[in-house]
Structures are given as C-alpha cells and as structure tokens.
Write an enzyme that holds these catalytic residues in place. Sequence first.
Site, PDB file in Angstrom:
ATOM      1  N   HIS A  22      58.450  13.167  52.686  1.00 23.37           N
ATOM      2  CA  HIS A  22      59.109  12.960  51.391  1.00 23.37           C
ATOM      3  C   HIS A  22      58.810  14.132  50.447  1.00 23.37           C
ATOM      4  O   HIS A  22      59.725  14.736  49.870  1.00 23.37           O
ATOM      5  CB  HIS A  22      58.597  11.636  50.806  1.00 23.37           C
ATOM      6  N   GLU A  23      57.520  14.451  50.280  1.00 28.20           N
ATOM      7  CA  GLU A  23      57.133  15.498  49.346  1.00 28.20           C
ATOM      8  C   GLU A  23      57.563  16.879  49.839  1.00 28.20           C
ATOM      9  O   GLU A  23      57.965  17.740  49.046  1.00 28.20           O
ATOM     10  CB  GLU A  23      55.622  15.464  49.122  1.00 28.20           C
ATOM     11  N   HIS A  26      61.081  17.498  48.838  1.00 31.83           N
ATOM     12  CA  HIS A  26      61.182  17.930  47.442  1.00 31.83           C
ATOM     13  C   HIS A  26      60.959  19.437  47.364  1.00 31.83           C
ATOM     14  O   HIS A  26      61.723  20.166  46.717  1.00 31.83           O
ATOM     15  CB  HIS A  26      60.111  17.239  46.586  1.00 31.83           C
TER      16      HIS A  26
END
Length: 210
Positions: A22-23, A26
């Site tokens: 997820h990170e 980003h």
Amino acid sequence: MQLSASDLLIIIPIIFISMAVHEAMHAFTSHWLGDTTARDMGRLSLNPLKHIDISTTLLLPVLLIAMGLPPIFAAKPVPFNPDRVKFDDFGAALIGIAGPVTNLILAAIGAVFLRGLNMPTIIFNILAIFVMVNVAFFVFNMIPFPPLDGSRLLYALAPEPVQEVMYRIESMGFMAILLFFIVLVPVIGPVITFLNSHILHLLLGPMYPL
C-alpha cells in the site's frame, strides 16, 4: 469466514505485507508524477520496516484495544511535495487513492485463486484472510477524513471552505486519528461493515454470503 485463534498468527504478517505494498504504491505514484521526495527518504520500498511508525503502527492498535475498539494498524504517511506533483490537487488525489486501490486489486487477485483453485485448508485460510485484510484496508483508507487517503480525493473535489476545515483537522496529526475513532467510528461503523461485507460478497460470491 470466522477467524480462529490460530489465524491470528497469520493476520499480522499479512497486515504488514499489505501495508508495505500500500505505502510503496503511494511512493511509486508520487515518483511517477514527478516528485522524488518519497524515493529520497527511502519510502519507495516493499520493506515493511520502512513504513512502520511507533505511534500509529504500534501504539495506536494497543490504545484502540484498550478502549474496546477494533485495532487499526496505520503506517507512517508517505511524504510528497504537492508543488512538484503533476496535475496539482488531482495528482495528490491519485497519490492518495493509489494505496487503497492497490489493496482492492490484491483482494481481487486473492479472490480469483480462492474461487478458481482447490487447495489445502491452510492455504485457503491464508488467502481468505489476505482478501479480508485488503478489503478492510481499502474501505477504511477510502474514508474521506484527514489524514486518511480518501481525504486526498475530497481535497481535489471540495470547495475551498471545506478544504480549509480539512487542513485544520489534518494539522491535528495523531489527535485527528483519535477524534476519528472516538467520535466518528461509532456513527459510521455500520456503513464500514456494510461496505466490507458487500465487497467481500462481490469478490467471493457464495463463500461469503450476506
């Protein structure tokens, strides 16, 4: 699909792996849009240790459990410079939704294997938990409350007075997260549960009846 005690040994690694992807997304999206801040700070990485924050990843879930609330593992926010990102607020929105959309894609991939293959029970349970965790990541992070990822999409669409209120909330940092859980979660909890259940049913069909 009910979680047994032994499933708890599986959940934590899945949470950290899903959080890391997820990170990293980003960071990748920010880099793709022209900002190298996340890369320069070592966040363009799938290593979960790069994304752990003492307050939100470790202390927050303990505090929530002590308050009788569901534990949430929040990662260290990926930094980006909005002045260096293409497309202004919409570029920031793309960075914001990249993480949760990736979780939804991961859940969909896991669901394809669950519905299409015969597998040992242990593998089935691991994949089922993987799907459930990533759907929960998607739903929770898309809530348009600062500093959650969904707020970036709202920033891009909201009028300036609403943006000002959101900036003030986001400037509260960790206190904004506590405010969210104490005040808003009891109100919107049924909506979160509804969305989680219906997305899981959409992905898993009869394996997750409503």
